[in-house]
Scaffold this active site. Structure first.
Site, PDB file in Angstrom:
ATOM      1  N   SER B  48       0.839  -1.212  -0.050  1.00  0.00           N
ATOM      2  CA  SER B  48      -0.112   0.110   0.041  1.00  0.00           C
ATOM      3  C   SER B  48       1.032   1.220   0.087  1.00  0.00           C
ATOM      4  O   SER B  48       1.873   1.410   0.805  1.00  0.00           O
ATOM      5  CB  SER B  48      -0.928  -0.086   1.304  1.00  0.00           C
ATOM      6  OG  SER B  48      -1.991   0.859   1.080  1.00  0.00           O
ATOM      7  N   GLU B  49       0.545   2.141  -0.928  1.00  0.00           N
ATOM      8  CA  GLU B  49       1.714   3.066  -1.228  1.00  0.00           C
ATOM      9  C   GLU B  49       1.795   4.124  -0.098  1.00  0.00           C
ATOM     10  O   GLU B  49       2.702   4.799   0.040  1.00  0.00           O
ATOM     11  CB  GLU B  49       1.247   4.068  -2.537  1.00  0.00           C
ATOM     12  CG  GLU B  49      -0.105   4.654  -2.350  1.00  0.00           C
ATOM     13  CD  GLU B  49      -0.551   5.363  -3.481  1.00  0.00           C
ATOM     14  OE1 GLU B  49      -0.267   4.626  -4.739  1.00  0.00           O
ATOM     15  OE2 GLU B  49      -1.291   6.190  -3.516  1.00  0.00           O
TER      16      GLU B  49
END
Lengths: 233, 220
Positions: B48-49
């Site tokens: 997840s960025e």
């Protein structure tokens, strides 16, 4: 060494009109809400804001935007805020959209004393307009300049009295990077502990980057999208 | 096609692109649904960025934590082995090519692999978020999209008309109509979705498209 301030309001003595301000957070997660909301109570204006998002309507950065305290915004994503969209379309606010990884690296570079760097991100797109392009070892890249701020607002979970910081889960995001890139870095935390209470191995950000600490007065525990599963599934 | 939406079918087909041991970034929208279709026994770590490796399922309502979200700003959970980090570290993983595959949505894709997915001038300006870094950094960019617009116009084009997110970066397209590979000679149709013939897909595609000798019909 960091000084402990009595209130978020006291921290506002360091923020003046026309300054460049970094505000940590990913949407509302990890946003230094007490500091931002204290700024919204002042007459400080013409701020250049560097923050990943425009935040939401009338909360966090959204309050500063609604008050028209922001003249320019650097962000990677500006959805979820109708007031911002309106000001952007009508030209009341200048927005520079920066790819999220480039934004993070520009801030990291600023704090680390690297004036600029080449990156493949954004080559051949609107982001590349006006920037030097170069092919490096077969990879097309553009030159991106570092970002610095007069003041950075940061949210951490815990600080010791020296200013060593520990973040919580995904509320870390841009916060430690912005702490390194502010001429003055002001950190709000949920808890201040004695020096020595934090294990040196667990500290995410060393105190050297921190100028002021304040214990946040109130946390809304706000969530943008409440997604959950039922116990049976 | 019955009982399952077009978007779910695209997600199911995307899941077949996963390989055991992959670190994968799932974009917002259809790609997020892929998490529901990871084959049993396959170990996949989702990135997840916003600073998490090892995205877990949605939490119970009582366990929702404002400090624990995904890139779509939804509350999530962690898994044994999950780890948090800052945004520069996150994009070092992405830009540095350490993420094995990146699935993302698109408004338009061109026959040479250009992608447009972050703005419609004068109408919608939300920003690129991490998409430009994802397409610049991953060797394995797979796009999930509807093949045509609501008024029936092809979104798989000779050239994108919208501002680009990245140049020549898309490797494969999984649409509601078919699976196409981007090659130096344009697109190659590999599969069609249930209910679509090869001609249906070719006719709905403005881009130069050739049909693989081994093209399969109605695979998903």
């Amino acid at each position: 060494m960091a000084k402990i301030l009595a209130s978020s309001k006291d921290a506002m003595a360091h923020v003046k009109s026309g300054m460049t301000l970094m505000v940590g957070g990913f949407g509302v997660c990890g946003l230094p809400e007490n500091l931002v909301h204290a700024l919204a109570e002042t007459n400080v204006k013409d701020i250049t804001l560097i923050s990943n998002n425009g935040s939401v309507d009338n909360w966090g950065n959204g309050k500063l935007i609604a008050n028209k305290q922001i003249v320019k915004l650097f962000a990677s994503y500006i959805g979820e805020n109708s007031e911002l969209a309106e000001q952007f379309i009508s030209g009341q606010i200048d927005v520079e959209l920066v790819p999220q990884g480039t934004l993070a690296e520009r801030i990291r570079a600023g704090g680390a004393g690297i004036p600029a760097f080449f990156t493949p991100t954004g080559f051949g797109t609107k982001v590349a307009e006006g920037k030097e392009a170069r092919n490096i070892n077969g990879k097309d890249c553009i030159l991106e300049e570092a970002l610095l701020a007069d003041v950075s607002f940061v949210k951490a979970h815990k600080a010791d009295k020296l200013g060593n910081l520990v973040f919580n889960k995904t509320a870390q995001n841009f916060n430690p990077l912005m702490a390194t890139a502010g001429k003055i870095t002001i950190v709000e935390v949920e808890e201040i502990v004695e020096n020595g209470e934090l294990d040196p191995d667990e500290i995410h950000l060393p105190s050297i980057y921190v100028n002021y600490i304040v214990k946040g007065e109130q946390y809304d525990r706000r969530i943008e999208k409440r997604t959950y599963s039922s116990a049976t599934s | 096609m019955t009982g399952v939406s077009k978007k779910e079918r695209i997600a199911q087909r995307l899941a077949k692109e996963l390989q055991d041991g992959y670190y994968v970034n799932l974009g917002i929208g259809i790609p997020t649904l892929v998490a529901n279709y990871i084959p049993d026994g396959m170990d996949i770590v989702l990135q997840s960025e916003n600073g998490l490796l090892g995205i877990g399922p949605y939490p119970l309502e009582k366990d929702m934590d404002p400090d624990l979200i995904n890139a779509g700003k939804e509350t999530i959970s962690t898994l044994p082995g999950s780890v948090f980090f800052n945004s520069a570290e996150s994009f070092a993983m992405i830009r540095g090519g350490h993420v094995d595959a990146s699935f993302l949505g698109a408004m338009e894709v061109s026959e040479n692999g250009d992608i447009a997915n972050y703005m419609i001038p004068g109408k919608m300006v939300k920003g690129m978020g991490g998409a430009m870094d994802l397409v610049a950094g991953s060797e394995n960019v797979i796009v999930a999209m509807m093949h045509t617009s609501r008024d029936g116009k092809s979104k798989v084009l000779k050239e994108c008309s919208l501002p680009l997110t990245g140049l020549k970066c898309v490797k494969k397209i999984v649409s509601d109509m078919g699976v196409m590979e981007v090659t130096p000679n344009g697109l190659v149709l590999l599969e069609t979705a249930e209910g679509f013939t090869i001609d249906d897909v070719v006719n709905a595609t403005e881009a130069k498209i050739t049909v693989s000798e081994n093209c399969l019909v109605g695979t998903y």
